[in-house]
Design an enzyme around this catalytic site. Structure first.
Site, PDB file in Angstrom:
ATOM      1  N   GLU A 433       0.831  -1.199   0.000  1.00 31.68           N
ATOM      2  CA  GLU A 433       0.000   0.000   0.000  1.00 31.68           C
ATOM      3  C   GLU A 433       0.869   1.255   0.000  1.00 31.68           C
ATOM      4  OE1 GLU A 433      -2.338   0.251   3.533  1.00 31.68           O
ATOM      5  OE2 GLU A 433      -2.890   2.338   3.187  1.00 31.68           O
ATOM      6  N   ASP A 536      -1.256  -1.068   5.739  1.00 36.93           N
ATOM      7  CA  ASP A 536      -1.175  -0.474   7.062  1.00 36.93           C
ATOM      8  C   ASP A 536      -2.183  -1.111   8.003  1.00 36.93           C
ATOM      9  OD1 ASP A 536       0.862   1.250   6.500  1.00 36.93           O
ATOM     10  OD2 ASP A 536      -0.462   2.871   5.837  1.00 36.93           O
ATOM     11  N   ASP A 538      -4.333   0.211   9.833  1.00 34.08           N
ATOM     12  CA  ASP A 538      -5.396   1.144  10.228  1.00 34.08           C
ATOM     13  C   ASP A 538      -6.645   0.897   9.381  1.00 34.08           C
ATOM     14  OD1 ASP A 538      -4.633   2.022   7.789  1.00 34.08           O
ATOM     15  OD2 ASP A 538      -3.810   3.944   8.466  1.00 34.08           O
ATOM     16  N   ASP A 540      -7.924   2.530   6.842  1.00 41.31           N
ATOM     17  CA  ASP A 540      -7.688   2.588   5.404  1.00 41.31           C
ATOM     18  C   ASP A 540      -7.011   1.326   4.901  1.00 41.31           C
ATOM     19  OD1 ASP A 540      -8.889   4.945   4.976  1.00 41.31           O
ATOM     20  OD2 ASP A 540      -7.047   6.153   4.855  1.00 41.31           O
TER      21      ASP A 540
END
Ligand code: 0RA
Length: 672
Positions: A433, A536, A538, A540
């Site tokens: 990403e 990641d 998180d 997103d």
């Protein structure tokens, strides 16, 4: 002359043997002794009430979960007859219905009976598998009761409790306590029951079904399911969060001697092609069968003929079934005598004659509908023509990309930093990403076996776009060519083309290559032994991971099924020990660390993004095969996963948001 008490005993023994058989092998009668079988008890009782409704004698069914663990089902039907049973005059009909296998059916073989009930096992099975059961009947101007003990033995004979005022309503109430000696678990799941009760209400237009759960709240109110529009309301309900192509749901029905069909339909702007739901005698047939086949065939034929006649095909030779079904929500519900349920999960309707009934009904009524709704019909055909063009464009693009890779040997995307080893088994593709994390990964990797493909931001949501648009998306195109094995399923074309229907054999698709030119995804061509998602930790990151998995699931499913897809786990925390930095994978690793270092006073940093680590850190924590932990994405049950992805990625934006937020940071939900 036979002594009456003798024959009574003999009949009694037969009864007990019958119910004994049910207790010995419950699975034979209700499928299992797990939650599915347990809930089946409720459906069996409700089905009896629904039978009364279908015979025109009942309009209301109430289901109550009581605090004592019992379930009560009452209806306002005729009431189970209280007089002597014609076959065993020494017993009341109530007793026979509750204690003799298959005696639930109305006596005397009264003509048209299309009973529900998964196996049509009858209410006596519920009695056999209960530790206690009480039945109350309002009939013949009185209220009656009879009680049974564990396994269905008679505890108290049928008793006339009180007279009812003239004109009082009739009906039956059955309250049962599922036997903990039979079932793994006897607590009912309200959501499971209401889902099915709502479907029953949709399938029986006008029937009111109410539900209340008094187990935790003794004052809980009724939830009411009643749909005067029947399956048309069902379609409206399914399409509630979509954008319909036209306002009014289409509907037709046709009855013939002892079978009948009902169909409701509406198209929306969605791109999915799996909006066909079928039922036989009120039971969901998830594996399809003859009724679905009849509908699909006729649908393809009718729409093609209409489009051709009105000159709407505009260059497209022939619409395929999948083009026409794009965005369609349709319900087909049939009722018939002796349904044959086949297939892996006994949820495929096998009765051949029903296919021709559905086909004939659809041919006639759908054609009328199209003629009578020219505006709607034009929208439907236009959408199907667009779907057809998109499908052909996708095929051309696919062929072109295949030719390209055949010519220049690789045709690899510019963003890919490939590895050098020629051994696919040891090669890994890291899908990373973001460009900056991609840069770190390129520096950190083992260039011999690790390839890196950075993906920018959110890739296209493939659930919400057609194949041709998907291919124009550079991120997706890069993914497909890096993996090197094509995409999509081999062009599966059903025996349902326009023109002479034949006998179900496939007619030529009319576009030359047929299904064969469309090889689809070929697992043997995959260029890596592992495809590893590095996102990641998180919200997103979890969204991007889900988008990628949706793409693999839809377009390269074998890649998941065969265990090629992994999720890398970058650490969640870091902290300092002296001059060294220590990385901790998750909260568990953090508490283990604290157990070993009770005096540790330094702060723990929560790592937000991969970009926060330099190449060396990324190698040590995430890439190094000796130290990393990879999560293999494992799809146990493709069809269950399919539903989750649809919910996740489909049109229900709110539901999807809630799901992602609830599961963000928890990658385990991906191991469906
Ligand atoms: C046998 C015969 C008749 C109705 C029923 C059973 C019946 C069973 C159940 C179970 C739950 N609710 C029910 N309602 C009816 C026919 C009665 C007649 O002919 O009057």
């Amino acid at each position: 002359m036979v002594d009456r008490s003798d024959s009574y005993e003999a009949a009694d023994i037969t009864v007990l043997e019958g119910l004994e058989a049910v207790r010995r092998r419950p699975g034979m009668y209700i499928g299992s002794t797990g939650p599915t079988g347990l809930h089946h008890l409720v459906y069996e009782v409700v089905d009896n009430a629904v039978d009364e409704a279908m015979a025109g004698h009942c309009t209301e069914v109430d289901v109550t979960l009581h605090a004592d663990g019992s379930c009560e089902v009452t209806d306002n039907g005729r009431g189970i007859p209280t007089g002597p049973h014609p076959d065993t005059p020494e017993k009341s009909a109530v007793e026979v219905v509750m204690t003799v296998l298959h005696a639930g059916g109305k006596f005397g073989g009264s003509g048209y009976k299309v009973s529900g009930g998964l196996h049509g096992v009858g209410i006596s099975v519920v009695n056999a598998l209960s530790s206690r059961l009480a039945v109350e009947v309002r009939r013949d101007g009185a209220r009656w009761e009879m009680r049974f003990s564990a396994g269905g033995g008679v505890e108290a004979p049928l008793e006339r409790l009180e007279d009812l005022p003239a004109g009082a309503s009739t009906g039956t109430g059955v309250r049962f306590w599922a036997d903990p000696a039979v079932f793994d678990e006897v607590a009912f799941q309200a959501a499971r029951l209401t889902e099915r009760l709502q479907v029953m209400a949709f399938l029986n237009a006008g029937l009111q079904i109410r539900f209340r759960d008094l187990r935790t709240d003794p004052t809980a109110r009724w939830t009411t399911y009643r749909y005067t529009g029947g399956i048309a309301d069902f379609v409206r309900h399914v399409n509630a969060s979509k954008e319909p192509l036209f306002a009014e749901v289409g509907y037709f029905c046709q009855a013939e001697s002892d079978q009948e069909v009902e169909v409701a339909f509406q198209w929306s702007t969605a791109y999915n092609t799996d909006g066909l739901y079928s039922f036989a005698n009120g039971i969901t047939t998830t594996e399809g069968g003859m009724h679905e086949e009849g509908l699909r065939r006729a649908l393809t034929g009718v729409v093609n003929r209409y489009a051709d006649r009105k000159g709407l095909l505009r260059g497209v030779e022939n619409l395929q079934g999948e083009d026409i079904r794009e965005g369609l929500t349709a319900i087909v519900s049939v009722r018939l005598r002796e349904p044959q349920f086949e297939g892996q999960t006994k949820s495929k309707l096998g009765n051949v004659p029903i296919r021709s009934l559905v086909e004939r009904a659809t041919n006639q009524h759908l054609e009328d509908w199209l003629e009578e709704h020219p505006v709607e019909a034009r929208r439907v055909v236009t959408k199907a023509v667009e779907a057809s063009r998109a499908r052909l464009a996708a095929r051309a693009a696919r062929d072109a990309s295949r030719r390209k890779s055949a010519l220049n040997g690789a045709g690899l995307p510019g963003k890919l930093t490939d590895c050098t080893s020629g051994d696919r088994e040891e090669n890994e593709l890291y899908i990373v990403e973001g460009d900056s994390a991609g840069g770190s990964a390129k520096k950190a990797r083992d260039p011999r076996t690790m390839a890196v493909l950075p993906i920018r931001g959110k890739i296209l949501n493939v659930e919400r776009s057609r194949a041709d648009r998907m291919l124009r998306n550079t991120e997706i195109a890069a993914l497909i060519s890096a993996i090197g094995a094509g995409f999509g399923s081999a062009g599966e074309e059903e025996g349902e083309h326009a023109g002479p229907a034949g006998n179900g054999r496939r007619a030529n698709g009319g576009n030359g290559s047929g299904g064969n030119g469309d090889a689809g995804f070929d697992i043997s061509k995959v260029r890596y032994g592992k495809v590893i998602l590095l996102c990641d930790a998180d919200v997103d990151g979890s969204h991007i991971r889900t988008l990628l998995l949706t793409f693999f699931f839809r377009q390269m499913r074998p890649l998941i099924e065969k265990g090629f897809v992994y999720i890398a786990q970058p650490p969640l925390y870091s902290t300092e020990v002296g001059r060294d930095k220590v990385y901790l994978k998750d909260d568990r690793a953090k508490s283990e660390f604290l157990a070993v270092h009770p005096k540790h006073r330094n702060e723990f940093q929560r790592l937000k993004g991969l970009g926060e680590m330099d190449a060396e850190e990324l190698w040590e924590t995430t890439l190094d095969p000796d130290r990393r932990t990879l999560l293999r994405v494992d799809i146990e049950e493709a069809s269950a996963a399919d539903a989750v992805f649809a919910q996740l990625m489909g049109d229900d934006v709110e539901g999807r948001k809630a799901f992602i937020q609830a599961n963000a940071g928890d990658v385990r939900f991906l191991d469906i």
